[in-house]
Design a protein around this motif. Structure first.
Motif, short mmCIF file in Angstrom:
data_model
loop_
_atom_site.label_atom_id
_atom_site.label_comp_id
_atom_site.label_asym_id
_atom_site.label_seq_id
_atom_site.Cartn_x
_atom_site.Cartn_y
_atom_site.Cartn_z
N SER A 66 0.81 -1.22 0.00
CA SER A 66 0.00 0.00 0.00
C SER A 66 0.84 1.27 0.00
O SER A 66 0.40 2.31 0.45
N ARG A 67 2.08 1.21 -0.46
CA ARG A 67 2.90 2.42 -0.56
C ARG A 67 2.79 2.98 -1.97
O ARG A 67 2.29 2.29 -2.87
N PRO A 68 3.25 4.24 -2.20
CA PRO A 68 3.22 4.77 -3.56
C PRO A 68 4.05 3.90 -4.52
O PRO A 68 5.10 3.39 -4.12
N ALA A 78 11.22 2.82 -5.93
CA ALA A 78 10.21 3.81 -5.57
C ALA A 78 10.84 4.93 -4.74
O ALA A 78 10.55 6.11 -4.94
N ARG A 79 11.73 4.55 -3.82
CA ARG A 79 12.41 5.55 -2.98
C ARG A 79 13.29 6.46 -3.84
O ARG A 79 13.32 7.67 -3.66
N ILE A 82 11.13 9.03 -5.62
CA ILE A 82 10.64 10.09 -4.74
C ILE A 82 11.76 11.09 -4.46
O ILE A 82 11.55 12.31 -4.49
N ILE A 83 12.94 10.59 -4.18
CA ILE A 83 14.06 11.47 -3.87
C ILE A 83 14.45 12.31 -5.10
O ILE A 83 14.75 13.50 -4.98
N ARG A 85 12.40 13.36 -7.38
CA ARG A 85 11.37 14.39 -7.53
C ARG A 85 11.61 15.54 -6.56
O ARG A 85 11.46 16.70 -6.90
N VAL A 86 12.03 15.20 -5.33
CA VAL A 86 12.26 16.23 -4.30
C VAL A 86 13.48 17.07 -4.64
O VAL A 86 13.45 18.30 -4.51
N VAL B 9 10.23 15.16 3.07
CA VAL B 9 9.32 14.29 2.31
C VAL B 9 9.59 12.87 2.77
O VAL B 9 10.75 12.46 2.86
N LYS B 10 8.53 12.16 3.09
CA LYS B 10 8.70 10.77 3.53
C LYS B 10 8.92 9.90 2.30
O LYS B 10 8.21 10.03 1.29
N THR B 11 9.92 9.05 2.38
CA THR B 11 10.30 8.27 1.19
C THR B 11 9.92 6.80 1.30
O THR B 11 10.13 6.06 0.36
N ALA B 12 9.38 6.39 2.43
CA ALA B 12 9.06 4.97 2.59
C ALA B 12 7.70 4.82 3.24
O ALA B 12 7.21 5.73 3.91
N GLY B 13 7.09 3.67 3.03
CA GLY B 13 5.83 3.35 3.69
C GLY B 13 4.62 3.91 2.98
O GLY B 13 4.72 4.54 1.92
N ARG B 14 3.47 3.68 3.59
CA ARG B 14 2.22 4.09 2.94
C ARG B 14 2.01 5.59 2.97
O ARG B 14 1.17 6.12 2.25
N GLY B 16 4.45 7.52 2.15
CA GLY B 16 5.53 7.96 1.29
C GLY B 16 5.07 9.00 0.28
O GLY B 16 3.89 9.10 -0.05
N ASN B 17 6.04 9.83 -0.18
CA ASN B 17 5.76 10.86 -1.19
C ASN B 17 4.88 11.97 -0.63
O ASN B 17 4.19 12.65 -1.39
N HIS B 46 14.36 7.37 6.48
CA HIS B 46 13.16 7.35 5.64
C HIS B 46 12.67 8.76 5.33
O HIS B 46 11.54 8.93 4.87
#
Lengths: 88, 130
Positions: A66-68, A78-79, A82-83, A85-86, B9-14, B16-17, B46
């Motif tokens: 259930s994560r992005p 995925a990590r 995200i990094i 994009r930031v 910005v949170k990078t892990a878990g639900r 995240g982003n 994270h």
């Protein structure tokens, strides 16, 4: 003699104990292939890969994380996304 | 370095982003975060730090949300009650009840209730002999 379709190895062979107590050979369709990461190609964990007919009986939470990007990218990729994009 | 008031910005878990702010420092590896995420402790690895903001130690969720709004970050509503979609219910066919034949109502007979008066028993008291 087994019929032509049963000689093929495209179906899995499963021994099933019948209610009468006998053991019979059943030919079952194989499961779908494992889902792979769209970036690195590694096999995804936590993504169910059963036949589509059985998939409808499984809860949504058991089909993908259930994560992005869950079910599409592995956690490491995925990590990274995200990094990226930031920082951009 | 991640300190109190760092926008991340949170990078892990639900969660995240999503954007969050460090509210408290628990130890060298863990911090307390709040904002567009659930208020909970989080591993520093994270989080991806962006910049430092003015947030007090142990700030409330409302205060953190105000700071995020001032930065131009849209706040995600949390704990919003969801409305379940209406489902069509199957209506079972009901059997029609058998029509009973109505009995013709007869006029009640007038009961001639004439109670016969029973003769009263006369008790004769015997006088005791002297």
């Amino acid at each position: 003699m087994p019929s032509g379709k049963d000689k093929s190895r495209s179906k899995r062979r499963v021994f099933v104990r019948t209610p009468a107590g006998k053991v019979k050979l059943h030919h079952v369709k194989r499961n779908d292939s494992k889902a792979q990461c769209a970036e690195c190609g590694s096999y995804l964990l936590g993504v169910s890969h059963v036949r589509a007919s059985r998939l409808k009986n499984i809860a949504k939470t058991k089909k993908r994380p259930s994560r992005p990007f869950g079910g599409n990218l592995c956690s490491a990729c995925a990590r990274k996304k995200i990094i990226e994009r930031v920082r951009s | 370095m991640i300190e109190i008031g760092t926008l991340c910005v949170k990078t892990a878990g639900r969660d995240g982003n999503n954007y969050c702010i460090v509210v408290d420092k628990i130890d060298d590896h863990f911090v307390l975060i709040d904002g567009n995420v659930r208020r909970k402790k989080c591993n520093i690895s994270h989080l991806e730090p962006i910049k430092k903001l003015d947030v007090k130690k142990g700030a409330s969720t409302e205060a953190v949300c105000k700071v995020l709004e001032a930065e131009g970050i849209a706040i995600r509503q949390k704990g919003r009650p969801r409305k379940a979609a209406e489902r069509l219910k199957k209506v079972r066919k009901q059997k029609k009840p058998l029509q009973k034949q109505k009995k013709k109502e007869e006029p009640k007979k007038e009961i001639k209730a004439e109670k016969k008066e029973k003769p009263k028993k006369i008790e004769i008291k015997e006088k005791p002999e002297e």
